[in-house]
Design an enzyme around this catalytic site. Sequence first.
Site, PDB file in Angstrom:
ATOM      1  N   LYS A 107      42.086  37.439  29.370  1.00 37.35           N
ATOM      2  CA  LYS A 107      42.361  36.006  29.459  1.00 37.35           C
ATOM      3  C   LYS A 107      41.806  35.192  28.280  1.00 37.35           C
ATOM      4  O   LYS A 107      42.106  34.012  28.154  1.00 37.35           O
ATOM      5  CB  LYS A 107      41.828  35.455  30.778  1.00 37.35           C
ATOM      6  CG  LYS A 107      42.612  36.009  31.963  1.00 37.35           C
ATOM      7  CD  LYS A 107      42.098  35.491  33.280  1.00 37.35           C
ATOM      8  CE  LYS A 107      42.998  35.904  34.423  1.00 37.35           C
ATOM      9  NZ  LYS A 107      42.847  37.348  34.762  1.00 37.35           N
TER      10      LYS A 107
HETATM   11  C1  LIG Z   1      43.770  38.061  35.494  1.00 38.00           C
HETATM   12  C2  LIG Z   1      43.675  39.525  35.415  1.00 38.00           C
HETATM   13  C3  LIG Z   1      44.779  40.367  35.737  1.00 38.00           C
HETATM   14  C4  LIG Z   1      46.080  39.827  36.271  1.00 38.00           C
HETATM   15  O1  LIG Z   1      46.825  39.121  35.304  1.00 38.00           O
HETATM   16  P1  LIG Z   1      48.050  38.199  35.777  1.00 38.00           P
HETATM   17  O2  LIG Z   1      48.539  37.552  34.515  1.00 38.00           O
HETATM   18  O3  LIG Z   1      47.464  37.189  36.736  1.00 38.00           O
HETATM   19  O4  LIG Z   1      49.050  39.073  36.426  1.00 38.00           O
HETATM   20  C5  LIG Z   1      44.635  41.736  35.573  1.00 38.00           C
HETATM   21  N1  LIG Z   1      43.464  42.271  35.164  1.00 38.00           N
HETATM   22  C6  LIG Z   1      42.392  41.509  34.850  1.00 38.00           C
HETATM   23  C7  LIG Z   1      41.138  42.174  34.418  1.00 38.00           C
HETATM   24  C8  LIG Z   1      42.448  40.117  34.957  1.00 38.00           C
HETATM   25  O5  LIG Z   1      41.367  39.380  34.661  1.00 38.00           O
END
Ligand SMILES: *Cc1c(COP(=O)(O)O)cnc(C)c1O
Length: 432
Positions: A107
């Site tokens: 993210k």
């Molecule tokens: C947020 C997150 C996801 C999921 O991603 P999305 O875009 O919400 O599908 C998967 N793995 C990790 C480690 C995350 O922090």
Amino acid sequence: MTFYSLTNQENTASFKEAVIAGIAPDKGLYFPESISPLPRSFFDTIEDLSHMEIAFQAIRQFVVDDVPDTVLKDILAKVLDFDFPVVDITPNIGTLELFHGPTMAFKDVGARFMANCLGYFSSNTANEEVTVLVATSGDTGGAVANGFLGVKGVNVVILYPSGKVSTIQEKQLTTLGQNIVALEVEGTFDDCQRMVKTAFLDGDITKVKKLTSANSINIARWLPQLFYFLFAYKQLKSKGRDLVFSVPSGNFGNICAGMVAQKLGMPVKHFIAATNVNDTVPKFMETNRYEPKPSTATISNAMDVGDPSNFIRIRHLYQNNFEELNQHLSSYAFDDETTKEAMKTIYAKTGYVADPHGAVGYLGLEKYLSNHPDVYGVFLETAHPIKFLDVVQDTLNHTPAMPEQIKKVMDGKKEAKRIGTYQELKTYLLSV
Ligand SMILES: *Cc1c(COP(=O)(O)O)cnc(C)c1O
């Protein structure tokens, strides 16, 4: 570029308006009115382009009306100062490591891009401070806190459930200071989210404060994730194989961004959305019935989502045509036991330490490859295993080395304000 609301396409916004608002006034998600493919020459020469050049060309059409090219380049230089390697696991499988950023989860790119766009917009508007209000079950809060740290004109308030995030995650949220405030909520993640939603609808607050969210509903957090897929393609093109991506999915923002990269002209054979037991989308892909449900807690907790907010964007990309979507997307669910077995198998066979989210992605890929042996598959490794240390240690009997980014944050001093009720959140927001 104009963005329209998926609830009512007559409700439109510029990039800037959509980023500041987060969600449309009719509660719909914003969607670009057009996605123009990049020129063929872009993909023909992608191996000669830097990450910066790739990202600039890919995102420019969406932001060009509100972000001048020189500013966009500055923003991308700040966002993309780490690497995105594809690591070979077997002759047919690689993993795209998205965890080399400051908070070691994928993210970081979206959070930093959004923070810098918002910072740029608020620097142009005198006395218009924006407050980013966000609830987190773990990773979002850290990435948002880090991305927005020190951004002028933007204050960040993060709500997290007391005792329900890992020690590392809590440190990432509570030790930064400056324009970042952490509120430790006596309750669950759902309570945090309910408080945030209530605040967005509370006229007493919105009258005096400009509030926005920082989850993948926001186009500035969602769209830059398409870079990952282009960076992987750049590294894998020379293999000359059909390419499939398996994406561990929760809110389905990451995989949806990958599908936008495909619309931009990137050659991809297929996408796989891998989930834990929160299987609303795998069920939908079987039955063509979308039935959201409350989330179930798992070891891949960043994907514990029962009503994925971005799936509506994916359906819209395929004009709500189920058959067409089926040709581009498969979706499979896996329980915690199977996920742990996969972590063990990957480690035993290859020496690679996958975190539980990456392992779910691996499982989805393995399932698809069993019927499509000729393709090259990439699963996205969305978090460094250190972020899920307890599960990794218990499952593999192995302790990954502590990366520098994490060491630094573990020495910081926790500062959080405890709240128990919505009224306390409201009083706080009105007092600052
Ligand atoms: C947020 C997150 C996801 C999921 O991603 P999305 O875009 O919400 O599908 C998967 N793995 C990790 C480690 C995350 O922090």
